[in-house]
Design a protein around this motif. Sequence first.
Motif: not given
Length: 114
Positions: A68, A94-95, A97-98
């Motif tokens: 994160s 996470q970012a 992947s997004v």
Amino acid sequence: MLEAVREVDPLEARGLVGSGAAVLLDVREDDEWAAGHAPEAVHLPLSAVDFGDPKLMESQLFVVVCRSGRRSALVVERLRAAGRAACNLRGGMQAWSVAGLPVTCTGGQPGTVI
């Protein structure tokens, strides 16, 4: 006193790594790495980082990533205190992947961020 930790977004990080201007340093633990990571990343778990290691060359820019962005921000602070050039990947894997950037697991299959 060090300046605030510089952060880059996933697309900027991908550009820096793709151009050869930076190394993407993934400091997540082994199980996180195995589940899914950026294909071009170098894995060095936080628990194994030696901030005095000559392999962390002073002239190399590191874009540091975790899940994160919290653990990687701590690593960036320590690398900068040791004289290394480093920035944090805002939002971590996470970012990444997004943003639709690739995540692979060991063996090159599609991975997931845990």
